[in-house]
Enzyme design. Structure first.
Site, PDB file in Angstrom:
ATOM      1  CG  ASP A 135      -0.315  -0.213   2.550  1.00 50.50           C
ATOM      2  OD1 ASP A 135       0.913  -0.456   2.603  1.00 50.50           O
ATOM      3  OD2 ASP A 135      -1.027  -0.153   3.572  1.00 50.50           O
ATOM      4  CG  ASP A 138       6.423   6.554   6.593  1.00 49.17           C
ATOM      5  OD1 ASP A 138       7.146   7.493   6.239  1.00 49.17           O
ATOM      6  OD2 ASP A 138       5.779   6.593   7.663  1.00 49.17           O
ATOM      7  NE  ARG A 200      -7.193  -2.920   7.922  1.00 47.98           N
ATOM      8  CZ  ARG A 200      -5.875  -2.761   7.843  1.00 47.98           C
ATOM      9  NH1 ARG A 200      -5.335  -2.268   6.765  1.00 47.98           N
ATOM     10  NH2 ARG A 200      -5.097  -3.097   8.862  1.00 47.98           N
TER      11      ARG A 200
HETATM   12  P1  IMP Z   1       7.619   1.856   6.520  1.00 48.93           P
HETATM   13  O1  IMP Z   1       8.224   0.592   7.016  1.00 48.93           O
HETATM   14  O2  IMP Z   1       7.975   3.032   7.397  1.00 48.93           O
HETATM   15  O3  IMP Z   1       7.928   2.133   5.066  1.00 48.93           O
HETATM   16  O4  IMP Z   1       6.046   1.740   6.670  1.00 48.93           O
HETATM   17  C1  IMP Z   1       5.277   1.038   5.761  1.00 48.93           C
HETATM   18  C2  IMP Z   1       4.040   0.487   6.433  1.00 48.93           C
HETATM   19  O5  IMP Z   1       3.565   1.357   7.459  1.00 48.93           O
HETATM   20  C3  IMP Z   1       2.901   0.364   5.442  1.00 48.93           C
HETATM   21  O6  IMP Z   1       2.813  -0.937   4.920  1.00 48.93           O
HETATM   22  C4  IMP Z   1       1.685   0.717   6.263  1.00 48.93           C
HETATM   23  O7  IMP Z   1       1.157  -0.442   6.870  1.00 48.93           O
HETATM   24  C5  IMP Z   1       2.185   1.616   7.359  1.00 48.93           C
HETATM   25  N1  IMP Z   1       2.004   3.071   7.049  1.00 48.93           N
HETATM   26  C6  IMP Z   1       2.967   3.982   6.827  1.00 48.93           C
HETATM   27  N2  IMP Z   1       2.426   5.199   6.603  1.00 48.93           N
HETATM   28  C7  IMP Z   1       1.088   5.035   6.668  1.00 48.93           C
HETATM   29  C8  IMP Z   1      -0.021   5.950   6.498  1.00 48.93           C
HETATM   30  O8  IMP Z   1       0.098   7.153   6.224  1.00 48.93           O
HETATM   31  N3  IMP Z   1      -1.255   5.396   6.656  1.00 48.93           N
HETATM   32  C9  IMP Z   1      -1.468   4.077   6.948  1.00 48.93           C
HETATM   33  N4  IMP Z   1      -0.462   3.212   7.103  1.00 48.93           N
HETATM   34  C10 IMP Z   1       0.816   3.689   6.964  1.00 48.93           C
END
Ligand code: IMP
Length: 225
Positions: A135, A138, A200
């Site tokens: 999805d 970040d 969701r």
């Molecule tokens: P990362 O490991 O920091 O890249 O985070 C990725 C995961 O964090 C995604 O698969 C989402 O489940 C969650 N995530 C990060 N940012 C958001 C957001 O703005 N809304 C909802 N879920 C997020």
């Protein structure tokens, strides 16, 4: 190869006022704005599907969906890839679909630890062209962990499609092969993206407001994960 660029929403992009679209009544007081209406999401996915189908050519692939947030993107993306195949006289290949569950967020922040759930037996990915469907990227930590897991299975190739990518100073530098939208550093919900399992069931991608963060915070409510 097509498909490396994406739609960039600038930091001062405000999105749309809630009054212009339908959102479920139970979320009206918890949203700041509609960042991306669901129709635009579908239109963008249609193009990602075409790029992916074009780049894969005649190679079969294994789609691997990162749950829970990736389930709507996976369903819509694969439907549109199938449409490309239906209308193409040359490109039409079978694909498999599997799921992996990763968890790293609590409220609107990363816990810093990526929990991997349901990874028994990924050995079927050996020698396959894997298309990971996620999805949002970040910091990129979740995807780094997953890519390390996948590498051990010795796939033929791995490509990552993420519908959203956040502009953040804490990025690991990871950039997916296919990105739908690059967005400002805001917490978004809807189109299967959640805040503690809520939102969701919202079709548009919206920015949650401070009231929503408090109302649906871990301490205030308990929807099972
Ligand atoms: P990362 O490991 O920091 O890249 O985070 C990725 C995961 O964090 C995604 O698969 C989402 O489940 C969650 N995530 C990060 N940012 C958001 C957001 O703005 N809304 C909802 N879920 C997020």
């Amino acid at each position: 190869m097509t498909g490396n660029s994406c739609i960039v929403l600038p930091d001062d992009y405000k999105g749309y006022n809630l009054e212009f679209f339908c959102v479920p009544r139970h979320y009206e007081d918890s949203l700041e704005s509609i960042l991306i209406p669901s129709g635009l999401i579908q239109d963008r996915i249609e193009r990602l599907a075409r790029d992916i189908a074009t780049n894969l050519g005649r190679e079969p692939f294994a789609a691997l969906c990162v749950l829970k947030g990736g389930y709507k993107f996976l369903a819509d993306l694969l439907e549109k890839i199938k449409q490309c195949y239906r209308f193409s006289a040359v490109n039409s290949v079978p694909f498999s679909v599997d799921f992996i569950r990763l968890q790293s967020y609590e409220d609107d922040h990363s816990t810093g630890k990526v929990k991997v759930l349901g990874v028994d037996g990924l050995s079927f990915l050996q020698n396959k062209n894997v298309l990971v469907v996620e999805d949002i990227i970040d910091t990129g930590k979740t995807m780094q962990v997953l890519l390390e897991i996948l590498e051990k299975e010795k796939p033929k190739s791995v490509k990552v499609a993420s519908l959203f990518m956040k502009r953040t100073t804490v990025s690991s530098g990871f950039r997916p092969d296919y990105v739908g939208f690059e967005i400002p550093n805001k917490f978004i919900v809807g189109y299967a993206l959640d805040y503690n399992e809520y939102f969701r069931d919202l079709n548009h991608v919206c920015v949650i407001n401070e009231h929503g963060k408090e109302k649906y915070s871990k301490k205030n409510c308990k929807l099972s994960s």
